[in-house]
Design an enzyme around this catalytic site. Structure first.
Site: not given
Ligand code: AMP
Length: 132
Positions: A28-29, A84, A91-92, A97, A99
Site C-alpha cells: 500500500d502506497i 472495505n 472504500q476509496v 482489495h 488490506h
Molecule cells: P480503501 O480505503 O479500502 O479503498 O483503500 C484504498 C487503499 O489504496 C489506500 O490504503 C491507499 O493508500 C491505497 N492506494 C491508492 N493508490 C495506490 C497506489 N497507486 N499504490 C498503492 N496503494 C494505493
C-alpha cells in the site's frame, strides 16, 4: 481505467510482493503499519457484491501466501485483514482489495471498538430476519 487496473497493466509502478494468474499483492502506497499490503483480483471487480466464487478463492489464496511471505520476511506474528466495500464502509478505490495490515505493539493503528453489552432479544430478531 482505475488506478489498480493501471498497476496490473504496469502503467503505474507498484512494489509487488506476490503474483498469481488472477491476483496481485503489492505494498500500500500509504503504510498504516510497516508491511501494509493490498491483494487484488486482476479482473476489475468493484466490491464483494460483484465478486464471483472462483475469483474470491484465488484472492484468498493470494492473501494466505502473501501473509506467509510477510511473516517470514518481516517476522510478524500479528495481522489484521481489512476489506472495505462501498463508500460508507470506507472504500476509496473502486477495485476490490483486501488490506493485510501487520500489527506491532504500540503501532497506533486503531479500529473502532463497539463496547455495547449484548442484547439477546435483538440478536434473536436479527437472526430470524436473516435466516427466514
Ligand atoms: P480503501 O480505503 O479500502 O479503498 O483503500 C484504498 C487503499 O489504496 C489506500 O490504503 C491507499 O493508500 C491505497 N492506494 C491508492 N493508490 C495506490 C497506489 N497507486 N499504490 C498503492 N496503494 C494505493
Amino acid at each position: 481505467m482505475c488506478v489498480f487496473c493501471k498497476i496490473i497493466n504496469n502503467e503505474i509502478p507498484s512494489y509487488k510482493i506476490y503474483e498469481s494468474e488472477h491476483a496481485l499483492a503489492f505494498l500500500d502506497i500509504s503504510q498504516n503499519t510497516v508491511g501494509h499490503t493490498l491483494v487484488i483480483p486482476k479482473k476489475h471487480v468493484e466490491n464483494i457484491f460483484e465478486l464471483d466464487s472462483d475469483t474470491g478463492k484465488e484472492i484468498f489464496d493470494a492473501v494466505l501466501k502473501t501473509t506467509q511471505i510477510l511473516k517470514e520476511k518481516l517476522n510478524i506474528q500479528n495481522v489484521n485483514l481489512l476489506n472495505n466495500n462501498g463508500s460508507l464502509a470506507g472504500q476509496v478505490v473502486g477495485h476490490y482489495h483486501i488490506h493485510i495490515i501487520p500489527r506491532y505493539g504500540n503501532d497506533e493503528c486503531y479500529f473502532k471498538e463497539c463496547p455495547h453489552e449484548p442484547n439477546f432479544d435483538e440478536l434473536a430478531k436479527l437472526h430470524k430476519r436473516i435466516t427466514e
